[in-house]
Design a protein around this motif. Structure first.
Motif, PDB file in Angstrom:
ATOM      1  N   HIS A 140     -32.514 -49.162  40.039  1.00  0.00           N
ATOM      2  CA  HIS A 140     -32.751 -48.236  39.063  1.00  0.00           C
ATOM      3  C   HIS A 140     -32.114 -47.192  38.694  1.00  0.00           C
ATOM      4  O   HIS A 140     -31.980 -46.917  39.511  1.00  0.00           O
ATOM      5  N   TYR A 179     -30.703 -43.878  37.159  1.00  0.00           N
ATOM      6  CA  TYR A 179     -30.751 -42.820  35.759  1.00  0.00           C
ATOM      7  C   TYR A 179     -30.267 -41.874  36.335  1.00  0.00           C
ATOM      8  O   TYR A 179     -29.738 -41.967  37.750  1.00  0.00           O
ATOM      9  N   GLU A 190     -33.447 -41.810  27.575  1.00  0.00           N
ATOM     10  CA  GLU A 190     -34.145 -42.733  27.594  1.00  0.00           C
ATOM     11  C   GLU A 190     -34.590 -42.835  25.632  1.00  0.00           C
ATOM     12  O   GLU A 190     -34.803 -44.249  25.492  1.00  0.00           O
ATOM     13  N   ARG A 206     -31.997 -46.081  25.961  1.00  0.00           N
ATOM     14  CA  ARG A 206     -32.183 -47.502  26.298  1.00  0.00           C
ATOM     15  C   ARG A 206     -33.854 -47.372  25.392  1.00  0.00           C
ATOM     16  O   ARG A 206     -34.301 -48.120  25.658  1.00  0.00           O
ATOM     17  N   GLY A 207     -34.388 -46.575  24.458  1.00  0.00           N
ATOM     18  CA  GLY A 207     -35.623 -46.488  24.394  1.00  0.00           C
ATOM     19  C   GLY A 207     -35.936 -47.367  22.589  1.00  0.00           C
ATOM     20  O   GLY A 207     -37.183 -48.479  22.329  1.00  0.00           O
ATOM     21  N   PHE A 265     -35.361 -51.507  21.829  1.00  0.00           N
ATOM     22  CA  PHE A 265     -35.267 -52.058  23.344  1.00  0.00           C
ATOM     23  C   PHE A 265     -35.307 -53.457  22.295  1.00  0.00           C
ATOM     24  O   PHE A 265     -34.872 -54.859  22.838  1.00  0.00           O
ATOM     25  N   TYR A 295     -40.431 -40.648  31.417  1.00  0.00           N
ATOM     26  CA  TYR A 295     -40.152 -41.655  30.869  1.00  0.00           C
ATOM     27  C   TYR A 295     -38.347 -42.674  31.279  1.00  0.00           C
ATOM     28  O   TYR A 295     -38.004 -43.504  31.496  1.00  0.00           O
ATOM     29  N   THR A 346     -37.717 -49.455  33.285  1.00  0.00           N
ATOM     30  CA  THR A 346     -37.949 -50.552  31.879  1.00  0.00           C
ATOM     31  C   THR A 346     -38.971 -51.484  32.474  1.00  0.00           C
ATOM     32  O   THR A 346     -39.421 -51.888  32.955  1.00  0.00           O
ATOM     33  N   SER A 388     -44.174 -48.135  29.352  1.00  0.00           N
ATOM     34  CA  SER A 388     -43.650 -47.542  29.407  1.00  0.00           C
ATOM     35  C   SER A 388     -41.978 -47.717  28.432  1.00  0.00           C
ATOM     36  O   SER A 388     -42.092 -46.843  27.560  1.00  0.00           O
ATOM     37  N   ASP A 389     -41.736 -48.915  27.864  1.00  0.00           N
ATOM     38  CA  ASP A 389     -41.135 -49.510  27.045  1.00  0.00           C
ATOM     39  C   ASP A 389     -41.135 -48.831  25.156  1.00  0.00           C
ATOM     40  O   ASP A 389     -40.128 -48.660  24.848  1.00  0.00           O
ATOM     41  N   GLY A 410     -41.274 -45.079  25.533  1.00  0.00           N
ATOM     42  CA  GLY A 410     -40.014 -44.458  25.499  1.00  0.00           C
ATOM     43  C   GLY A 410     -39.709 -44.792  23.807  1.00  0.00           C
ATOM     44  O   GLY A 410     -38.680 -43.423  23.374  1.00  0.00           O
TER      45      GLY A 410
END
Length: 414
Positions: free
Chosen positions: A296, A298, A308, A311-312, A314, A375, A380, A384-385, A388
């Motif tokens: 992961h 970050y 976030e 990548r929020g 998706f 988050y 992901t 959570s997706d 976000g």
């Protein structure tokens, strides 16, 4: 020509040649600060203190650091941390300063936002402050890469790849930034130059502009009251100090700031000695390996809310790919706070608690930034997706729609 006579001391000698007394009056003893402020106005001096710590410890670390992919990791984790006397201390101070400086900057930013310190002639103060934030962000990212650990390498890979989203020149821009087709020795050398040379110089220039821009409209206060600084200064100089609404930068204001800095340094040294790990990711204590991707990836905590937002999104929307939507949202998030003087359409200059709709907007924004940061560090998948996604959408809505709407309504009511 100035009349030079035998000086009575060092101050008089300087005064004859550099107008030292006049300079000190302009910069210190007759630079006026509102009385009606609290500890939140000490954040600027604390930030300056941290910046000085970063410069001093950076020079000490620079003596032993090797900007080479084969030597960088060992020069940090073995030479500096284990062989150089007190090397561990300089690295801890540098790392903690780099992290805590963002905590203080966020407090400083939110204080200015809450009290409307971006209005009534203070726009340049606000914009130069946000440019400083960008400078520190670039400085932090370039510095994060230098230990050449796993997270350094993969964070550099991900972040530099973002420039590939620039239309037409994206791929060429990524190659130019990296100095190669992939992150490697050329990339490390370039970011080393940025971190120790170019970015500090730019930051110092912007810092001078930021401090200078404070002198014309002067510092805001707890009530956002419009003060006639010249009138109040005359009252202070004429002896009516209790009635005057201002105090001199020195000793009145800066003496209190020194007290706040002292309290802050107790907290800071505690972090340096006992909780330094929060500023240094455990994964980064593994040497960089292009063949081993961390489970992961970050960024540091102070970039998590922006990460976030990136990548929020998706899934594709209206034929636009999720990647491009995320890039556009990320780019907007990078300049959103700088645009606040334009997005706030109200003439009202008052603390948020005296602007009901803006008060709600402010605290919703703070909560949203916290949720995005939480988050942003989680992997992901699943709920959570969606959290976000909606948090990222809320951030965009707060700036693009809500802020102009509620401030136009506030202006009409006023």
């Amino acid at each position: 020509m100035a009349q030079i006579h035998k000086s009575s001391g060092v101050i008089d000698w300087l005064d004859q040649r550099l107008a030292f007394t006049k300079l000190m009056k302009v910069l210190v003893s007759e630079y006026w600060i509102p009385k009606n402020i609290n500890f939140l106005w000490a954040m600027g001096v604390i930030l300056t203190t941290l910046f000085l710590l970063l410069i001093v410890t950076g020079f000490l670390l620079l003596m032993y650091y090797k900007p080479d992919v084969n030597l960088a990791f060992d020069s940090v984790n073995y030479t500096i941390m284990q062989e150089v006397e007190y090397g561990w201390l300089w690295r801890h101070i540098h790392a903690i300063s780099a992290s805590v400086v963002f905590l203080i900057m966020y407090i400083h930013l939110l204080t200015g936002l809450y009290y409307g310190s971006y209005k009534r002639g203070r726009e340049v103060i606000w914009i130069s402050g946000m440019v400083l934030f960008i400078c520190f962000s670039a400085e932090a990212f370039s510095g994060y890469m230098l230990p050449w650990g796993q997270m350094s390498y993969w964070a550099a890979t991900v972040i530099t790849q973002l420039f590939g989203g620039v239309p037409v020149i994206g791929d060429a821009l990524v190659e130019w930034i990296r100095g190669d087709y992939a992150v490697g020795d050329s990339t490390l050398t370039r970011f080393f130059m940025l971190h120790v040379c170019l970015l500090p110089l730019v930051t110092i220039v912007v810092l001078v502009i930021h401090f200078y821009s404070l002198r014309v409209p002067h510092v805001n206060n707890l009530d956002s009251e419009e003060i006639d600084f010249e009138l109040e200064a005359n009252e202070y100089l004429n002896g009516d100090r209790s009635k005057a609404k201002v105090i001199p930068f020195w000793p009145g204001f800066l003496a209190k700031d020194f007290m706040y800095v002292s309290f802050f340094m107790i907290f800071f040294i505690y972090l340096v000695c006992y909780h330094f790990n929060f500023a240094m990711d455990p994964i980064n204590f593994e040497p960089a390996n292009a063949l081993k991707t961390p489970p992961h990836i970050y960024p540091e905590w102070y970039f998590l809310w922006q990460y976030e937002i990136l990548r929020g999104f998706f899934f594709d929307i209206l034929g636009i790919s999720a990647y491009n939507i995320g890039l556009m949202a990320f780019a907007f998030a990078g300049v959103a706070f700088m645009l606040i003087p334009l997005l706030d359409r109200s003439d009202v200059v008052a603390p948020a608690h005296r602007r009901p709709l803006f008060f709600v907007w402010f605290w919703v924004l703070v909560i949203d930034l916290i949720v995005l940061s939480i988050y942003g560090k989680l992997p992901t998948g699943g709920i959570s997706d969606w959290i976000g996604f909606f948090s990222s959408l809320l951030f965009l809505f707060l700036f693009i729609v809500a802020l102009p709407a509620i401030t136009i309504l506030e202006r009409k009511r006023g």
